[in-house]
Design an enzyme around this catalytic site. Structure first.
Site, PDB file in Angstrom:
ATOM      1  N   GLU A 143       6.955  -5.890 -34.279  1.00  0.00           N
ATOM      2  CA  GLU A 143       5.753  -6.152 -33.476  1.00  0.00           C
ATOM      3  C   GLU A 143       4.477  -5.916 -34.275  1.00  0.00           C
ATOM      4  O   GLU A 143       4.108  -4.759 -34.526  1.00  0.00           O
ATOM      5  CB  GLU A 143       5.753  -5.231 -32.243  1.00  0.00           C
ATOM      6  CG  GLU A 143       4.511  -5.416 -31.384  1.00  0.00           C
ATOM      7  CD  GLU A 143       4.529  -4.600 -30.104  1.00  0.00           C
ATOM      8  OE1 GLU A 143       5.368  -3.679 -29.986  1.00  0.00           O
ATOM      9  OE2 GLU A 143       3.689  -4.879 -29.235  1.00  0.00           O
ATOM     10  N   GLU A 152       4.255  -5.061 -20.605  1.00  0.00           N
ATOM     11  CA  GLU A 152       3.880  -3.783 -21.221  1.00  0.00           C
ATOM     12  C   GLU A 152       2.376  -3.641 -20.968  1.00  0.00           C
ATOM     13  O   GLU A 152       1.542  -4.061 -21.760  1.00  0.00           O
ATOM     14  CB  GLU A 152       4.194  -3.788 -22.716  1.00  0.00           C
ATOM     15  CG  GLU A 152       4.029  -2.392 -23.324  1.00  0.00           C
ATOM     16  CD  GLU A 152       4.023  -2.415 -24.832  1.00  0.00           C
ATOM     17  OE1 GLU A 152       4.851  -1.746 -25.436  1.00  0.00           O
ATOM     18  OE2 GLU A 152       3.148  -3.091 -25.412  1.00  0.00           O
TER      19      GLU A 152
HETATM   20  C1  LER Z   1       3.884  -1.235 -28.520  1.00  0.00           C
HETATM   21  O1  LER Z   1       4.628  -2.241 -27.910  1.00  0.00           O
HETATM   22  C2  LER Z   1       2.459  -1.538 -28.523  1.00  0.00           C
HETATM   23  O2  LER Z   1       2.056  -2.588 -28.116  1.00  0.00           O
HETATM   24  C3  LER Z   1       1.548  -0.541 -29.062  1.00  0.00           C
HETATM   25  O3  LER Z   1       0.225  -0.979 -28.910  1.00  0.00           O
HETATM   26  C4  LER Z   1       1.709   0.785 -28.372  1.00  0.00           C
HETATM   27  O4  LER Z   1       0.801   1.660 -28.944  1.00  0.00           O
HETATM   28 MN    MN Z   2       3.441  -4.124 -27.319  1.00  0.00          MN
END
Ligand code: LER
Ligand code: MN
Length: 272
Positions: free
Chosen positions: A153, A247
């Site tokens: 990510e 999220e």
């Molecule tokens: C984790 O998925 C994310 O997006 C980060 O910004 C968490 O701190």
């Molecule tokens: Mn994220």
């Protein structure tokens, strides 16, 4: 494309971008009531999740595990794949490996987000990227043993100085021949870093493996100003069949955030 919502089991992440914070049983029941396909779980460590218990909950509520997040290893221990200290890099790999072994029991992928770390002062960027590639290689080979991919990510510039854009990440993974790693596009981070989110998704193509479904302000989709229609069109264009996983901040409340998410999912994905 499937819907998912986050369940955080880490008390230190109470202020973080996660919808449910009251345990797996509570989160699964609430997710199922709204009709989500899956839950994304953020545990403090692999040992905090009892596989038999989770399997019972998933069966009862007809849910899947969309993904498992590893950020607690950074948040609570400051372990990362790019620490200049080799002992810390080893601990980070061990921590994530245990998450991969847990996730494989649920046919789910694991996310490397915050645990990628950052280029530390005095360290060459090429060295940090080398450590990141080594870590992702080891971990993705472990995931591949259970026919899983590893999700990488890219985070926005305020959280890492490694790779901030999803299309740059896809290109770098190709260069490194990291075939079992897929890109996670978090729409909160892409809102900050990409000039054109839809075009970046198209450039990612089949490298795209997961998506954090968030609006510009990290609230539920529909509560910010990101234009989602072109993004959904781009996801369809690349044949994305994975999760849109919320999220997001639990605002104005956990239930309202998840209800807004499922309404947006139905409007953007199911009915159009
Ligand atoms: C984790 O998925 C994310 O997006 C980060 O910004 C968490 O701190
Ligand atoms: Mn994220």
């Amino acid at each position: 494309m499937k819907s998912a919502v986050t369940i955080c089991l880490v008390p230190e992440a109470r202020q973080g971008p996660f919808v449910y914070h009251q345990g797996l049983a509570d989160g699964c029941a609430r997710a199922a009531k709204l009709g989500f396909h899956g839950v994304e779980i953020f545990p403090p460590a692999a040992s905090a999740v009892k596989p038999a218990e989770l399997k019972t909950l998933l069966r009862k509520h007809r849910l899947q595990v969309a993904a498992i997040g590893t950020g607690a290893g950074w948040l609570t221990k400051q372990w990362s794949l790019t620490s200049p200290d080799s002992a810390i890099r080893r601990k980070a790999i061990q921590f994530i490996s245990q998450m991969i072994d847990l996730a494989s029991q649920f046919s789910a992928p694991v996310i490397v987000g915050s645990m990628q770390g950052r280029v530390q002062p005095g360290i060459e960027r090429s060295q940090a990227l080398g450590w990141l590639a080594d870590g992702l290689r080891k971990l993705s080979l472990r995931a591949a043993e259970s026919r899983q991919v590893l999700l990488y990510e890219p985070l926005n510039r305020y959280e890492t100085n490694l790779i901030n854009r999803i299309d740059s990440a896809a290109e770098w993974l190709d260069e490194q021949s990291l075939e079992h790693v897929r890109v996670l596009a978090d729409l909160f981070h892409t809102n900050i870093e990409q000039a054109d989110v839809a075009a970046a998704i198209v450039r990612c193509g089949s490298r795209l493996g997961h998506l954090h479904f968030a609006d510009s302000n990290r609230q539920a989709v529909g509560l910010g100003h990101t234009r989602m229609a072109p993004i959904i069109k781009a996801l369809r264009k690349v044949g994305y069949e994975g999760y849109l996983s919320a999220e997001i901040l639990p605002l104005p409340s956990s239930d309202q955030a998840s209800e807004q998410t499922i309404q947006s999912y139905r409007k953007l994905v199911v009915r159009s």
